[in-house]
Write a protein that holds these residues in place. Structure first.
Motif, PDB file in Angstrom:
ATOM      1  N   ASP A 113       0.862  -1.185   0.000  1.00  0.00           N
ATOM      2  CA  ASP A 113       0.000   0.000   0.000  1.00  0.00           C
ATOM      3  C   ASP A 113       0.898   1.235   0.000  1.00  0.00           C
ATOM      4  OD1 ASP A 113      -2.242   1.643   0.282  1.00  0.00           O
ATOM      5  OD2 ASP A 113      -2.271   1.454   2.476  1.00  0.00           O
ATOM      6  N   ASN A 261      -1.903   0.618  -6.222  1.00  0.00           N
ATOM      7  CA  ASN A 261      -1.277  -0.072  -5.096  1.00  0.00           C
ATOM      8  C   ASN A 261      -1.582  -1.562  -5.192  1.00  0.00           C
ATOM      9  OD1 ASN A 261      -3.954   0.375  -4.450  1.00  0.00           O
ATOM     10  ND2 ASN A 261      -3.607   1.033  -2.365  1.00  0.00           N
ATOM     11  N   ASP A 573      -4.785  -1.672   5.194  1.00  0.00           N
ATOM     12  CA  ASP A 573      -4.642  -0.333   4.600  1.00  0.00           C
ATOM     13  C   ASP A 573      -5.348   0.686   5.489  1.00  0.00           C
ATOM     14  OD1 ASP A 573      -3.483  -1.601   2.465  1.00  0.00           O
ATOM     15  OD2 ASP A 573      -5.014  -1.086   0.977  1.00  0.00           O
TER      16      ASP A 573
END
Ligand SMILES: Cc1cc2nc3c(=O)[nH]c(=O)nc-3n(C[C@H](O)[C@H](O)[C@H](O)COP(=O)(O)OP(=O)(O)OC[C@H]3O[C@@H](n4cnc5c(N)ncnc54)[C@H](O)[C@@H]3O)c2cc1C
Length: 641
Positions: A113, A261, A573
């Motif tokens: 991420d 990502n 995340d």
């Protein structure tokens, strides 16, 4: 006697350095293109306002993940990207933003991420590096002085471009010897002087009484039974590092960069005839599917992992990174006052230690030890013990291992000359490296968070030259506001508190109105800046106004907002990098997980298996954050005063 000699040398060097700085025009400019961070290149003012307009528009959304992946797949040998960036930390996202705002066609892939690597694990200081200034003095090292000046310039830019995510933080240097007062006072005055017009606030001496008033938990006697004589307080910037990183990624996406990502560069593509790097093979880690991205230049911004990428181009490439790990621990708020940090420039074993208030808790660190490379570094028990021991010498609080709410480790990408041998990572310069490894591959690494923007500028300059790229304009990121900066002002939380309610589900399942309390309103504004009303609206209209964890201002609405607007693709995340719960309080992050996963599942249409996998991944991740429960300790070790 030794102290007097030290003072005389200090005065002498001070005069020399100030004179040199004045002669070089240090207080006015680092170089001609960046003479004033807030003055804009005329060609760039149109660009900046177009991007700013998109950012402040209420209908604004970054292109979604599928659109971004399709755009990456859309490149070909005849229609390549100008630049493909590998790595979505501060440096890589800075490169994508810089290149996109110069009118180049840019792609970026990040294997985990944004900021999952070092960029979420820093001390959170936006700083010039007082330590380096001291080195510049004692070793009369002009290079170190230039580093400080340059970082102070970048510090001002970050605070200007993302004011909602940064603040000026006063930090206290305790003096237990009389000679320390003039020594630190003069050194910190010089820091002010080198900052020039970019100084945040002037440093000043605090008497013993003033110091105790500002920092009631400070020890009046140190471990050597010396009495506190006074303190010197100076200012640096403080940031929410991963949120700043995500803001850079989103601003880049808004400026036209194609960012993805959870997409890893697994190999580099090369022209069979010339051997030039021409792109990369990418694996979407969420689907397992692979595809090629073609680019005229690949910029390697993989941080501590940049040697892995360099070896994809040339398996004999020499190692340029000496990874060094730094640990921080998070302690309850009562360890430090709300708005005053503490720096001990020399602990009993000669190290620097910080203790800083951050997001309502106290962060203490850091360590510096050689380490192996891993995406999930863990804090070792002896590193945690070292930090607790070091701060206990300066506090009246009984420092207990059981107070540690979270402890994390980050890996510094220290770039070193492969021909110089040595294992003392503290002595390697923090300056950055930009090198053209082979035709088509530029590596940018080293440096520090504070200088991410100028590192990016240098890397894009090299890419333009080496790839004969045709930008539409020069670099415009010096004064480019990041997402959330527009429409923000320090009092905006009052508007949220007055105009919104947090509609939330009661335990009986009914949706009921709750006040948007000041803590929640302040938190939203400090996290999302001018976009906070959009989060408040989700809380109000979609019944997502409940808090995610007791004692923390994070709201359910933020999970939905981040999934829709900030490429939040997994539970980790969210708990680690969109919200900072994992860093602040591992236990609270654990408790918030079921609800976070429930909301993300609704946003991303996850099935049962994915939800289960998300829970398992998050628990594994949190295991690497060593809070008190996963420690073996004896709480009597850190003494009470
Ligand atoms: C303990 C500690 C404290 C610090 N404190 C400060 C501070 O207070 N202030 C300051 O200015 N600086 C500080 N720094 C330095 C700063 O944090 C780093 O210099 C900066 O974050 C480095 O950013 P980066 O983007 O180069 O690397 P990273 O953030 O590590 O980003 C590299 C990214 O590349 C990705 N990647 C790797 N390989 C691939 C691949 N094959 N494909 C796709 N992606 C890939 C990784 O997943 C990673 O996200 C600190 C560093 C440490 C360790």
């Amino acid at each position: 006697m030794a102290s007097a000699t030290r003072l005389r040398r200090f005065a002498y060097y001070g005069a020399v350095v100030v004179g040199t700085a004045a002669a070089l025009g240090f207080t006015s400019a680092h170089n001609s293109s960046s003479a004033n961070p807030f003055s804009r290149d005329r060609r760039s003012s149109g660009e900046i306002s177009a991007i700013t307009e998109r950012m402040s528009s209420t209908g604004w959304r970054v292109p979604n993940r599928n659109t971004q992946e399709a755009a990456l797949r859309g490149s070909s040998e005849v229609s390549p990207f100008d630049v493909l960036v590998i790595g979505g930390g501060a440096t890589g996202c800075g490169v994508a933003l810089d290149a996109a705002t110069r009118g180049l066609r840019v792609g970026l892939v990040e294997r985990d991420d944004y900021s999952a690597g070092t960029s979420s694990r820093s001390t959170k200081l936006v700083h010039g590096g007082v330590r380096y200034l001291e080195k510049a003095f004692w070793q009369f090292d002009y290079g170190q002085l230039k580093l400080v000046f340059h970082a102070l310039e970048e510090r001002a830019r970050i605070l200007h471009n993302a004011p909602h995510l940064c603040n000026a933080l006063p930090t206290m240097t305790p003096c237990y010897e009389w000679w320390e007062i003039p020594y630190y006072w003069a050194g910190l005055k010089l820091y002010d002087l080198v900052a020039g017009s970019r100084m945040l606030h002037m440093s000043r001496y605090f008497s013993r009484n003033e110091s105790m008033e500002a920092f009631p938990t400070l020890a009046q006697q140190n471990a050597l039974h010396k009495t506190l004589k006074g303190t010197v307080v100076y200012y640096d910037g403080q940031m929410n590092d991963s949120r700043l990183n995500v803001a850079i990624a989103c601003t880049a996406a808004l400026a036209g960069a194609v960012v993805l990502n959870h997409a890893e560069a697994v190999s580099l593509k090369k022209d069979e005839v010339t051997g030039n790097v021409t792109g990369a093979r990418i694996r979407n880690k969420l689907t397992g599917k692979e595809f090629d991205v073609h680019a005229k230049v690949v910029i390697n911004a993989a941080g501590p992992f940049c040697d892995e990428v360099r070896k994809m181009a040339d398996k004999n490439a020499p190692q340029i990174i000496s990874p060094s790990s730094g640990v921080h621990v998070v302690l309850p708020d009562y360890y430090s006052p709300d708005h005053m940090g503490l720096i001990v420039p020399k602990t009993k074993d000669g190290r620097v230690i910080f203790m800083l208030p951050w997001l309502g808790r106290t962060v203490a660190g850091t360590t510096d030890s050689a380490t192996n490379l891993t995406m999930l570094p863990e804090a070792h028990e002896e590193e945690i013990e070292f930090i607790l021991d070091a701060i206990s010498d300066y506090l009246v609080v009984k420092v207990r291992r059981s107070d540690v709410m979270s402890a994390w480790s980050g890996i510094r990408p220290l770039a070193t000359d492969p021909n110089v041998k040595g294992t003392d990572t503290a002595s390697i310069s923090r300056d950055h490296v930009v090198c053209l490894d082979s035709d088509g591959l530029v590596t940018v690494t080293g440096g520090k968070w504070t200088t991410y923007r100028s590192m990016a500028e240098d890397a894009v300059d090299v890419a333009i030259k080496s790839g004969s790229l045709q930008p539409m304009n020069g670099c415009i990121t010096q004064a480019l506001p990041l997402v959330g900066a527009n429409g923000w002002d320090p009092s905006s939380f009052t508007v949220l508190a007055q105009n919104y309610v947090r509609m939330k589900r009661s335990y009986g399942g009914k949706i009921v109105p709750g006040a948007m309390d000041t803590a929640a309103a302040k938190h939203l504004v400090q996290t999302y800046g001018g976009l906070a009303p959009q989060v408040a609206l989700i809380a109000q209209l979609e019944g997502l106004g409940k808090r995610l964890a007791h004692g923390y201002p994070y709201l359910e609405a933020e999970v939905a907002y981040c999934a829709r607007n900030e490429y939040c693709e997994s539970a980790v995340d969210f708990i680690a990098r969109r919200a900072r719960l994992a860093f602040l309080d591992t236990d609270a992050a654990n408790r918030a997980l079921p609800r976070v996963i429930e909301i993300l599942a609704a946003e991303h249409r996850w099935d049962r298996a994915r939800r289960k996998a998300e829970m398992a991944d998050a628990i594994t991740f949190l295991e690497t954050f060593k809070f008190s429960r996963n420690a073996q300790f004896d709480d009597g070790k850190h003494r009470a005063r």
